[in-house]
Design a protein around this motif. Structure first.
Motif, PDB file in Angstrom:
ATOM      1  N   PRO A  71       0.815  -1.227   0.000  1.00 27.42           N
ATOM      2  CA  PRO A  71       0.000   0.000   0.000  1.00 27.42           C
ATOM      3  C   PRO A  71       0.849   1.278   0.000  1.00 27.42           C
ATOM      4  O   PRO A  71       0.490   2.259  -0.661  1.00 27.42           O
ATOM      5  CB  PRO A  71      -0.825  -0.115   1.278  1.00 27.42           C
ATOM      6  CG  PRO A  71      -0.899  -1.582   1.547  1.00 27.42           C
ATOM      7  CD  PRO A  71       0.393  -2.147   1.050  1.00 27.42           C
ATOM      8  N   SER A  72       1.959   1.268   0.687  1.00 27.97           N
ATOM      9  CA  SER A  72       2.797   2.474   0.726  1.00 27.97           C
ATOM     10  C   SER A  72       3.342   2.820  -0.659  1.00 27.97           C
ATOM     11  O   SER A  72       3.445   3.997  -1.027  1.00 27.97           O
ATOM     12  CB  SER A  72       3.940   2.290   1.720  1.00 27.97           C
ATOM     13  OG  SER A  72       4.748   1.185   1.350  1.00 27.97           O
ATOM     14  N   LEU A  74       1.868   2.042  -3.591  1.00 23.95           N
ATOM     15  CA  LEU A  74       0.739   2.531  -4.383  1.00 23.95           C
ATOM     16  C   LEU A  74       0.461   3.996  -4.072  1.00 23.95           C
ATOM     17  O   LEU A  74       0.219   4.810  -4.969  1.00 23.95           O
ATOM     18  CB  LEU A  74      -0.506   1.685  -4.107  1.00 23.95           C
ATOM     19  CG  LEU A  74      -0.432   0.224  -4.543  1.00 23.95           C
ATOM     20  CD1 LEU A  74      -1.657  -0.541  -4.058  1.00 23.95           C
ATOM     21  CD2 LEU A  74      -0.288   0.119  -6.047  1.00 23.95           C
ATOM     22  N   LYS A  75       0.503   4.329  -2.793  1.00 29.73           N
ATOM     23  CA  LYS A  75       0.261   5.720  -2.390  1.00 29.73           C
ATOM     24  C   LYS A  75       1.382   6.635  -2.885  1.00 29.73           C
ATOM     25  O   LYS A  75       1.132   7.769  -3.308  1.00 29.73           O
ATOM     26  CB  LYS A  75       0.126   5.815  -0.873  1.00 29.73           C
ATOM     27  CG  LYS A  75      -1.150   5.191  -0.347  1.00 29.73           C
ATOM     28  CD  LYS A  75      -1.202   5.278   1.168  1.00 29.73           C
ATOM     29  CE  LYS A  75      -2.395   4.526   1.706  1.00 29.73           C
ATOM     30  NZ  LYS A  75      -2.447   4.557   3.177  1.00 29.73           N
ATOM     31  N   ALA A  78       0.742   7.335  -6.563  1.00 26.94           N
ATOM     32  CA  ALA A  78      -0.382   8.270  -6.705  1.00 26.94           C
ATOM     33  C   ALA A  78       0.047   9.682  -6.310  1.00 26.94           C
ATOM     34  O   ALA A  78      -0.270  10.658  -7.003  1.00 26.94           O
ATOM     35  CB  ALA A  78      -1.555   7.807  -5.847  1.00 26.94           C
ATOM     36  N   ARG A  79       0.762   9.801  -5.232  1.00 28.96           N
ATOM     37  CA  ARG A  79       1.216  11.109  -4.757  1.00 28.96           C
ATOM     38  C   ARG A  79       2.124  11.776  -5.794  1.00 28.96           C
ATOM     39  O   ARG A  79       1.995  12.956  -6.093  1.00 28.96           O
ATOM     40  CB  ARG A  79       1.947  10.965  -3.418  1.00 28.96           C
ATOM     41  CG  ARG A  79       2.181  12.263  -2.688  1.00 28.96           C
ATOM     42  CD  ARG A  79       2.766  12.055  -1.299  1.00 28.96           C
ATOM     43  NE  ARG A  79       1.828  11.351  -0.413  1.00 28.96           N
ATOM     44  CZ  ARG A  79       1.956  10.103   0.015  1.00 28.96           C
ATOM     45  NH1 ARG A  79       3.012   9.375  -0.338  1.00 28.96           N
ATOM     46  NH2 ARG A  79       1.061   9.547   0.793  1.00 28.96           N
ATOM     47  N   ALA A  95      -4.546  13.969   0.588  1.00 29.28           N
ATOM     48  CA  ALA A  95      -4.174  12.700   1.228  1.00 29.28           C
ATOM     49  C   ALA A  95      -5.282  11.664   1.071  1.00 29.28           C
ATOM     50  O   ALA A  95      -5.011  10.472   0.840  1.00 29.28           O
ATOM     51  CB  ALA A  95      -3.855  12.926   2.700  1.00 29.28           C
ATOM     52  N   SER A  96      -6.536  12.105   1.156  1.00 29.94           N
ATOM     53  CA  SER A  96      -7.671  11.182   0.985  1.00 29.94           C
ATOM     54  C   SER A  96      -7.734  10.649  -0.448  1.00 29.94           C
ATOM     55  O   SER A  96      -8.013   9.465  -0.667  1.00 29.94           O
ATOM     56  CB  SER A  96      -8.984  11.881   1.338  1.00 29.94           C
ATOM     57  OG  SER A  96      -8.992  12.232   2.690  1.00 29.94           O
ATOM     58  N   VAL A  98      -5.194  10.333  -2.499  1.00 29.99           N
ATOM     59  CA  VAL A  98      -4.072   9.393  -2.626  1.00 29.99           C
ATOM     60  C   VAL A  98      -4.445   8.042  -2.020  1.00 29.99           C
ATOM     61  O   VAL A  98      -4.190   6.985  -2.607  1.00 29.99           O
ATOM     62  CB  VAL A  98      -2.796   9.977  -1.975  1.00 29.99           C
ATOM     63  CG1 VAL A  98      -1.728   8.905  -1.819  1.00 29.99           C
ATOM     64  CG2 VAL A  98      -2.273  11.145  -2.796  1.00 29.99           C
ATOM     65  N   ASP A  99      -5.079   8.059  -0.850  1.00 30.51           N
ATOM     66  CA  ASP A  99      -5.522   6.814  -0.200  1.00 30.51           C
ATOM     67  C   ASP A  99      -6.515   6.058  -1.078  1.00 30.51           C
ATOM     68  O   ASP A  99      -6.440   4.828  -1.199  1.00 30.51           O
ATOM     69  CB  ASP A  99      -6.157   7.117   1.158  1.00 30.51           C
ATOM     70  CG  ASP A  99      -5.139   7.561   2.193  1.00 30.51           C
ATOM     71  OD1 ASP A  99      -3.936   7.327   1.986  1.00 30.51           O
ATOM     72  OD2 ASP A  99      -5.565   8.150   3.211  1.00 30.51           O
ATOM     73  N   CYS A 101      -6.805   6.194  -4.365  1.00 31.60           N
ATOM     74  CA  CYS A 101      -6.097   5.614  -5.524  1.00 31.60           C
ATOM     75  C   CYS A 101      -5.463   4.276  -5.156  1.00 31.60           C
ATOM     76  O   CYS A 101      -5.574   3.298  -5.900  1.00 31.60           O
ATOM     77  CB  CYS A 101      -5.042   6.581  -6.033  1.00 31.60           C
ATOM     78  SG  CYS A 101      -5.717   8.029  -6.853  1.00 31.60           S
ATOM     79  N   GLY A 102      -4.795   4.231  -4.014  1.00 28.69           N
ATOM     80  CA  GLY A 102      -4.190   2.976  -3.560  1.00 28.69           C
ATOM     81  C   GLY A 102      -5.224   1.905  -3.299  1.00 28.69           C
ATOM     82  O   GLY A 102      -5.047   0.742  -3.661  1.00 28.69           O
TER      83      GLY A 102
END
Length: 113
Positions: A71-72, A74-75, A78-79, A95-96, A98-99, A101-102
């Motif tokens: 998950p880190s 993927l985030k 996205a970030r 941040a939401s 990005v979360d 997207c992951g």
């Protein structure tokens, strides 16, 4: 039948219907529409051996790696890809997104396996 389909196509194109033309039209359509999915594990020596024997597996194909990502990671992707939009919104909203997207990527992988 294949013969009837190729005859119909050649007739529509105004070309002569000969055995050679029928075969050429069929081969042309096969080349245009044939897709092959080949799955191999990259682990072990078999994969390396096959790549050495058939270099076109790398040079003339598209490789999709379907290994799970943490998950880190993927985030982080996205970030990075959405960094241009980060300045246009609040940090909590960004941040939401990005979360999400992951989470979407992970849920699609889970549902497809």
């Amino acid at each position: 039948t294949i013969f009837e389909k190729m005859t119909q196509i050649l007739t529509q194109k105004g070309r002569a219907v000969t055995k050679t033309a029928l075969y050429a039209q069929f081969i042309s359509l096969v080349k245009k529409n044939l897709h092959v999915v080949m799955c191999m594990s990259p682990l072990g020596s078999e994969y390396t051996d096959r790549i050495r024997q058939f270099p076109s597996l790398i040079n003339n194909t598209t490789t999709d790696w379907f290994s799970p990502w943490p998950p880190s990671a993927l985030k982080a992707v996205a970030r990075t890809l959405m960094s241009d939009q980060a300045d246009t919104m609040e940090e909590t909203v960004f941040a939401s997104i990005v979360d999400i997207c992951g989470a979407m990527h992970s849920s699609v992988r889970e549902k497809s396996t």
